[in-house]
Scaffold this active site. Structure first.
Site, PDB file in Angstrom:
ATOM      1  N   CYS A  55       0.841  -1.202   0.000  1.00  0.00           N
ATOM      2  CA  CYS A  55       0.000   0.000   0.000  1.00  0.00           C
ATOM      3  C   CYS A  55       0.876   1.253   0.000  1.00  0.00           C
ATOM      4  CB  CYS A  55      -0.911   0.005   1.233  1.00  0.00           C
ATOM      5  SG  CYS A  55      -2.052   1.414   1.263  1.00  0.00           S
TER       6      CYS A  55
ATOM      7  N   ASP B  28       0.423   3.824   1.657  1.00  0.00           N
ATOM      8  CA  ASP B  28       0.402   4.438   2.986  1.00  0.00           C
ATOM      9  C   ASP B  28       1.818   4.743   3.494  1.00  0.00           C
ATOM     10  OD1 ASP B  28       0.226   4.707   5.937  1.00  0.00           O
ATOM     11  OD2 ASP B  28      -1.878   4.192   5.609  1.00  0.00           O
TER      12      ASP B  28
ATOM     13  N   ARG C 144       3.026   5.066   6.256  1.00  0.00           N
ATOM     14  CA  ARG C 144       3.468   4.413   7.496  1.00  0.00           C
ATOM     15  C   ARG C 144       3.965   2.994   7.270  1.00  0.00           C
ATOM     16  NH1 ARG C 144      -2.223   5.240  10.256  1.00  0.00           N
ATOM     17  NH2 ARG C 144      -2.710   4.510   8.149  1.00  0.00           N
TER      18      ARG C 144
ATOM     19  N   HIS D 117      -2.190  -3.796   5.152  1.00  0.00           N
ATOM     20  CA  HIS D 117      -1.970  -3.362   6.538  1.00  0.00           C
ATOM     21  C   HIS D 117      -3.294  -3.036   7.198  1.00  0.00           C
ATOM     22  CE1 HIS D 117      -2.530   1.077   5.869  1.00  0.00           C
ATOM     23  NE2 HIS D 117      -2.345   0.666   4.639  1.00  0.00           N
TER      24      HIS D 117
ATOM     25  N   CYS E 181      -5.974   0.304   6.948  1.00  0.00           N
ATOM     26  CA  CYS E 181      -5.815   0.786   5.569  1.00  0.00           C
ATOM     27  C   CYS E 181      -6.974   1.714   5.175  1.00  0.00           C
ATOM     28  CB  CYS E 181      -5.735  -0.391   4.598  1.00  0.00           C
ATOM     29  SG  CYS E 181      -5.400   0.120   2.895  1.00  0.00           S
TER      30      CYS E 181
HETATM   31 CO    CO Z   1      -3.405   1.303   3.016  1.00  0.00          CO
END
Ligand code: CO
Length: 213
Positions: free
Chosen positions: A44, A46, A48, A100, A103
Site C-alpha cells: 500500500c 500508505d 506508514r 496493513h 488501511c
Molecule cells: Co493502506
C-alpha cells in the site's frame, strides 16, 4: 515551515551518504553496479508502511511497487510491468502482497460514498467483499469485519498475481517465485504471514487461468 521541511530532506540525504560511506567506502559503487533483489513487494502507498524498513532490507534487496490498498488490477499496466520485469528479468524468489490493518483505502471501500475518480479503484475492494460476503456478513463487529476484509483483500490480490502468465511459467519451470500474503500491523509493527496456500491456489485456478502453454 514547508520550506524548512523540504530543505531538511537534503540534509538527511547528505547525512545518509556519509553514514553509508563511513561503514563501506565502496557502498555506492556496488549500488550502481546493479540490482539483484530476492523479493518483489507489492504494498500500500500508505506512508506508514515503508517496504525496506519493515523488512529490514537494504537498498538493492527488494523491488517495490505500491498503490492504494495494494491492488493487482488486471488492466493496470503499471503493476503488471513490475511483475513481468521482476519475474523474468530480476528472477525474484518471492513475491509479497502486503496489506496493513488501518488501511484507508479498504476503509473507504466499506463506506457508501461517491469518491469520484477513485470509485473504480476501490470497486476492486468491493468486489473482494462480494466474493466473501457470506464470511464477512457473519462478523458482527465492524472493526473485526474491516480487519478480515484487509486480509481477504491481500489473499485475492495474491490470486491475481498467480493468474499472470509469467508467474505460472516461471514457477512451473523453476519452482520460483513463491507468492506470499502479509498484513502489517501499525500498532505493534509486526508482519503477519497469512500463509496463503500457494500451490493449492495455483492448482485450483489453472483449470480456468492456465497461461503457461
Ligand atoms: Co493502506
Amino acid at each position: 515551515m514547508p520550506q524548512e521541511r523540504y530543505r531538511q530532506v537534503f540534509e538527511n540525504n547528505r547525512r545518509w551518504v556519509e553514514q553509508k560511506r563511513a561503514t563501506d567506502e565502496h557502498y555506492f559503487e556496488r549500488l550502481a553496479a546493479g540490482q539483484q533483489p530476492g523479493f518483489l513487494y507489492l504494498g500500500c502507498s500508505d506512508s506508514r508502511v515503508p517496504a525496506n524498513e519493515i523488512m529490514g532490507l537494504e537498498p538493492g534487496e527488494v523491488f517495490v511497487h505500491r498503490n492504494i490498498a495494494n491492488l493487482v488490477v488486471n488492466t493496470d499496466l503499471n503493476v503488471h510491468s513490475v511483475i513481468e520485469y521482476a519475474v523474468n528479468h530480476l528472477e525474484v524468489e518471492h513475491i509479497i502482497v502486503c496489506g496493513h490493518y488501518g488501511c484507508g483505502g479498504v476503509r473507504a471501500a466499506m463506506k457508501s460514498q461517491d469518491l469520484g475518480i477513485m470509485n473504480g479503484w476501490l470497486r476492486e475492494i468491493r468486489d473482494v467483499y462480494r466474493l466473501h460476503k457470506k464470511e464477512l456478513s457473519a462478523i458482527p463487529d465492524e472493526e473485526e469485519r474491516y480487519k478480515r476484509l484487509i486480509e481477504l483483500n491481500v489473499q485475492e490480490q495474491c490470486i491475481h498475481v498467480i493468474k499472470t502468465a509469467s508467474v505460472q511459467r516461471s514457477y512451473l519451470r523453476r519452482k520460483l517465485p513463491i507468492v506470499h500474503g502479509w498484513v502489517f500491523d501499525l500498532h505493534d509493527g509486526l508482519l503477519k504471514d497469512l500463509e496463503i496456500p500457494f500451490d493449492k491456489i495455483l492448482d485450483d485456478i489453472r483449470e480456468i487461468y492456465r497461461l503457461d502453454v
